[in-house]
Design an enzyme around this catalytic site. Structure first.
Site, PDB file in Angstrom:
ATOM      1  N   ASN A 158       6.759   8.454   6.322  1.00  0.00           N
ATOM      2  CA  ASN A 158       6.188   7.243   6.901  1.00  0.00           C
ATOM      3  C   ASN A 158       5.457   6.409   5.863  1.00  0.00           C
ATOM      4  O   ASN A 158       5.583   5.187   5.806  1.00  0.00           O
ATOM      5  CB  ASN A 158       5.200   7.610   8.020  1.00  0.00           C
ATOM      6  CG  ASN A 158       5.776   7.378   9.400  1.00  0.00           C
ATOM      7  OD1 ASN A 158       6.987   7.397   9.582  1.00  0.00           O
ATOM      8  ND2 ASN A 158       4.911   7.169  10.368  1.00  0.00           N
ATOM      9  N   TYR A 159       4.675   7.083   5.061  1.00  0.00           N
ATOM     10  CA  TYR A 159       3.858   6.427   4.046  1.00  0.00           C
ATOM     11  C   TYR A 159       4.731   5.600   3.109  1.00  0.00           C
ATOM     12  O   TYR A 159       4.461   4.433   2.827  1.00  0.00           O
ATOM     13  CB  TYR A 159       3.116   7.522   3.286  1.00  0.00           C
ATOM     14  CG  TYR A 159       1.887   7.112   2.546  1.00  0.00           C
ATOM     15  CD1 TYR A 159       0.743   6.703   3.222  1.00  0.00           C
ATOM     16  CD2 TYR A 159       1.844   7.199   1.153  1.00  0.00           C
ATOM     17  CE1 TYR A 159      -0.410   6.366   2.533  1.00  0.00           C
ATOM     18  CE2 TYR A 159       0.686   6.866   0.454  1.00  0.00           C
ATOM     19  CZ  TYR A 159      -0.433   6.451   1.151  1.00  0.00           C
ATOM     20  OH  TYR A 159      -1.573   6.115   0.462  1.00  0.00           O
TER      21      TYR A 159
END
Length: 265
Positions: A158-159
């Site tokens: 996600n990051y």
């Protein structure tokens, strides 16, 4: 170097601590008057007071949550009530890596929570403030992304996606706003020694000298400089991009990572 920013007005999002606070301080040191946005009203007010006392500029704290449309709209209205326009919009928004397990196993809600802050949250901010940005050639948007948007950083699915998305969005917005003389760029930090990271490093080093431990840690991550960055170094990069000296730079990414992405392995 005098960047010619004295008297200009900047909105800094995520300004209560870390990289955002470093950006606010760098712009204040150049003479910018500031509106500071972040979720934690108490931390934000303390940062604003400290900046005003140190640099003698105006620093107005406005508590706002970028994941809440109404909150961002209210923050923009509060700025608009005080000034007719702003010159600089700098965003340093995001969450820490939530946990170390495989991101692909997360629930929809957990995925969306990150996206709603880093990507949708920044776009909300830009949407609400873009009409206030000066069109005389001094208008600047600078978004802080991250090296994980340029490389695979385990376990940060996600990051990394969010950082990559904002790099893309910033390029799009640079083209979209070019006819108004507004530049849009990203600063891409590597690992930066925020307050939290400095404390973490002290604990991890144990009896070993902290700087020696950091050199080994950063070298092991592939950082050529064998140290992590300082928030001041990111702030200085933003201040440069916000200045007239960077008027021909738009739609690009300024990587400030000690050589991390030059040495991907």
């Amino acid at each position: 170097m005098d960047l010619g920013l004295e008297g200009r007005t900047a909105v800094v999002v995520g300004a209560s601590k870390g990289i955002g606070r470093g950006i606010a301080r760098a712009l204040a040191a150049e003479g910018c008057n500031l509106f500071l946005l972040a979720r934690n009203a108490e931390e934000l007010a303390a940062t604003a007071r400290a900046i005003t006392e140190e640099f003698g500029v105006s620093a107005t704290p406005i508590a706002a949550d970028v994941s809440d449309t109404a909150s961002v709209s209210a923050a923009a209205a509060a700025v608009r009530a005080k000034v007719p326009e702003i010159n600089i919009l700098a965003t340093s928004v995001g969450t820490a890596i939530r946990r170390q397990d495989r991101t692909i196993t997360w629930s929809d809600a957990d995925w969306q929570a990150d996206i709603d802050i880093k990507v949708t949250g920044i776009l909300r901010v830009i949407r609400e403030f873009e009409g206030m940005i000066a069109t005389d050639g001094s208008g600047r948007i600078v978004n802080i992304t991250g090296a994980s948007g340029l490389m695979t950083w385990m376990p940060a699915l996600n990051y990394g996606m969010n950082n990559a998305a904002m790099i893309h969005a910033s390029g799009y917005l640079a083209a979209d706003m070019a006819d108004r003389g507004i530049t849009v760029n990203t600063v891409v930090p590597g690992i930066i020694g925020t307050e939290w990271r400095e404390g973490w490093a002290g604990g991890m080093a144990g009896d070993q000298d902290k700087e020696d431990w950091l050199g080994e840690f950063c070298g092991g991550k592939g950082i050529i400089a064998r140290r992590w960055g300082k928030v001041e170094e990111i702030g200085d990069a933003v201040a440069f991009l916000a200045s007239d000296r960077a008027s021909y730079i738009t739609g690009t990414r300024m990587v400030v990572d000690g050589g991390l992405t030059a040495n991907i392995r």
